[in-house]
Design a protein around this motif. Structure first.
Motif, mmCIF file in Angstrom:
data_model
loop_
_atom_site.group_PDB
_atom_site.id
_atom_site.type_symbol
_atom_site.label_atom_id
_atom_site.label_comp_id
_atom_site.label_asym_id
_atom_site.label_seq_id
_atom_site.Cartn_x
_atom_site.Cartn_y
_atom_site.Cartn_z
ATOM 1 N N UNK A 21 0.841 -1.192 0.000
ATOM 2 C CA UNK A 21 0.000 0.000 0.000
ATOM 3 C C UNK A 21 0.876 1.242 0.000
ATOM 4 N N UNK A 22 0.657 2.091 -1.009
ATOM 5 C CA UNK A 22 1.489 3.287 -1.148
ATOM 6 C C UNK A 22 0.796 4.243 -2.107
ATOM 7 N N UNK A 23 1.050 5.529 -1.944
ATOM 8 C CA UNK A 23 0.551 6.496 -2.909
ATOM 9 C C UNK A 23 1.328 6.336 -4.207
ATOM 10 N N UNK A 24 0.749 6.782 -5.327
ATOM 11 C CA UNK A 24 1.394 6.544 -6.627
ATOM 12 C C UNK A 24 2.379 7.656 -6.977
ATOM 13 N N UNK A 25 3.412 7.773 -6.160
ATOM 14 C CA UNK A 25 4.482 8.734 -6.422
ATOM 15 C C UNK A 25 5.201 8.393 -7.727
ATOM 16 N N UNK B 279 6.205 4.617 -9.589
ATOM 17 C CA UNK B 279 5.439 4.270 -10.787
ATOM 18 C C UNK B 279 5.920 2.976 -11.436
ATOM 19 N N UNK B 280 7.217 2.767 -11.480
ATOM 20 C CA UNK B 280 7.737 1.561 -12.132
ATOM 21 C C UNK B 280 7.392 0.299 -11.347
ATOM 22 N N UNK B 281 7.179 0.438 -10.044
ATOM 23 C CA UNK B 281 6.695 -0.683 -9.235
ATOM 24 C C UNK B 281 5.218 -0.889 -9.517
ATOM 25 N N UNK B 282 4.463 0.219 -9.550
ATOM 26 C CA UNK B 282 3.018 0.136 -9.743
ATOM 27 C C UNK B 282 2.650 -0.459 -11.097
ATOM 28 N N UNK C 238 9.624 7.247 0.474
ATOM 29 C CA UNK C 238 8.695 7.729 -0.549
ATOM 30 C C UNK C 238 8.397 9.222 -0.454
ATOM 31 N N UNK C 239 8.466 9.776 0.762
ATOM 32 C CA UNK C 239 8.128 11.189 0.935
ATOM 33 C C UNK C 239 9.234 11.915 1.682
ATOM 34 N N UNK C 240 9.667 13.034 1.107
ATOM 35 C CA UNK C 240 10.620 13.939 1.746
ATOM 36 C C UNK C 240 10.098 15.349 1.509
ATOM 37 N N UNK D 21 14.633 5.072 -12.308
ATOM 38 C CA UNK D 21 13.843 5.245 -13.538
ATOM 39 C C UNK D 21 12.986 6.508 -13.487
ATOM 40 N N UNK D 22 12.683 6.999 -12.306
ATOM 41 C CA UNK D 22 11.815 8.175 -12.181
ATOM 42 C C UNK D 22 12.496 9.456 -12.661
ATOM 43 N N UNK D 23 13.819 9.454 -12.776
ATOM 44 C CA UNK D 23 14.515 10.642 -13.248
ATOM 45 C C UNK D 23 14.330 10.875 -14.747
ATOM 46 N N UNK D 24 14.120 9.816 -15.501
ATOM 47 C CA UNK D 24 14.077 9.928 -16.966
ATOM 48 C C UNK D 24 13.016 10.909 -17.464
ATOM 49 N N UNK D 25 11.749 10.824 -17.015
ATOM 50 C CA UNK D 25 10.761 11.778 -17.524
ATOM 51 C C UNK D 25 11.030 13.220 -17.096
#
Length: 348
Positions: free
Chosen positions: A8-12, A16-19, A78-80, A268-272
């Motif tokens: 359970x986690x927000x869709x940060x 996203x790549x996990x989701x 996940x959150x900072x 992977x989140x850095x790419x976009x």
């Protein structure tokens, strides 16, 4: 054999790549449950519904006070959030600088650990907001405003918030005064009408937009937070990923495998953010923001970093604050609060 786990986690963006399944933890079938943080925290802390979940760092550390802690954390954050910007004041309270908070009445959603929700009076929930722990610590460290030098008022930020009754613990540090606001009151309105002088919170009170009496303590919060980071190298951690301790004890390999997968998803989140042929996000000057952030925080082109070694000093400072504020039964060390097998740094 594949181990099936719920997460359970927000869709940060860093999740996203996990989701969406682009990253799959080896040997684990992970079911991603996209819930806002408030729902995840409540359901996990009260009912332990999920095998793995995002948790408030403060609430997680509070669970370590128990004789048999139910969760164990991974060095995944996940959150900072820099929280200087989330301190709000009444313009008429005579607060011209942070030091003027001494002797004032400060509202905060929670101070300590025990809260009973109105529809669950049969038991208490371990729940604290991490942001005010950082804010109280920073005010004392940086601006000489000790936690015992103000009067704390706890309760809902907004009248629409789920009502809850504060249970003030008897283990508060000497001299610390905490008062639960009355049923029907809310901190946002109390700040606007002068019943309290300031709010330390994660969320933004609506009175900032609706009342001429409410403003931020730091009008130039971006500059203040950047200077704080340059001097301390601290990007405050708000949430961790934690798994049920029973699962970890039965399958200790899970901690390392999950940590590795989360590390890959973050990368992977850095790419976009760096895509320049078309904007992936509705921010017309995203490139300028990325370059500015990277210049300040990203000596290796990455500014949001998971992992234990990179964040040990941040966790240590938070644990210092947590103990000094009467939340931890003892002063935990950073190594104690994470699964041992997840403390290694992964190079992808």
């Amino acid at each position: 054999m594949v181990l099936k786990l719920s997460f359970a986690c927000w869709d940060y963006d860093r999740m996203k790549a996990i989701e969406d399944g682009r990253v799959r933890p080896e040997g684990i079938e992970l079911t991603f449950l996209n819930y806002r943080v408030e729902e995840t925290f409540f359901r996990q802390l009260r009912f332990k519904e999920f095998d793995v979940s995002e948790l408030s760092l403060s609430s997680y550390v509070l669970t370590l006070n128990q004789e048999d802690p139910p969760f164990i954390a991974l060095p995944v954050f996940p959150s900072r959030f820099f929280r200087h910007q989330s301190i709000y004041i009444n313009k008429n309270a005579g607060i011209l600088s942070p030091a003027d908070l001494k002797g004032k009445r400060i509202g905060t959603p929670e101070y300590q650990s025990l809260f009973s929700f109105s529809d669950s009076q049969d038991g208490a929930n371990i729940f604290t907001v991490t942001a005010p722990v950082w804010q109280r610590g920073i005010m004392e460290d940086e601006f000489d405003v000790p936690i015992a030098s103000v009067d704390w008022y706890v309760g809902a930020i907004e009248k629409s918030d789920h009502p809850r009754i504060s249970k003030i613990s008897h283990s508060l540090p000497p001299g610390v005064k905490v008062t639960a606001i009355k049923q029907g009151q809310n901190l946002s309105e109390m700040l606007a009408n002068g019943e309290i002088d300031a709010i330390f919170s994660a969320s933004r009170p609506s009175s900032l937009d609706t009342s001429p009496n409410v403003k931020r303590l730091f009008d130039n919060f971006k500059e203040v937070e950047a200077e704080y980071y340059k001097r301390t190298n601290i990007f405050p951690i708000m949430h961790v990923v934690a798994l049920k301790r029973s699962i970890y004890e039965t399958n200790p390999w899970v901690a390392k495998t999950l940590t590795k997968a989360f590390s890959k998803a973050l990368d992977m989140a850095y790419e976009p953010l760096r895509e320049r042929s078309a904007l992936r996000y509705m921010l017309p000057w995203l490139e300028d923001h990325v370059e500015e952030t990277q210049k300040l925080m990203g000596d290796d082109a990455k500014w949001w970093k998971d992992g234990f070694a990179e964040n040990k000093h941040v966790i240590d400072k938070f644990l210092e604050y947590h103990y000094k504020q009467g939340l931890s039964k003892r002063r935990f060390m950073p190594e104690e609060i994470f699964a041992p097998s997840a403390l290694e740094t992964f190079v992808l």
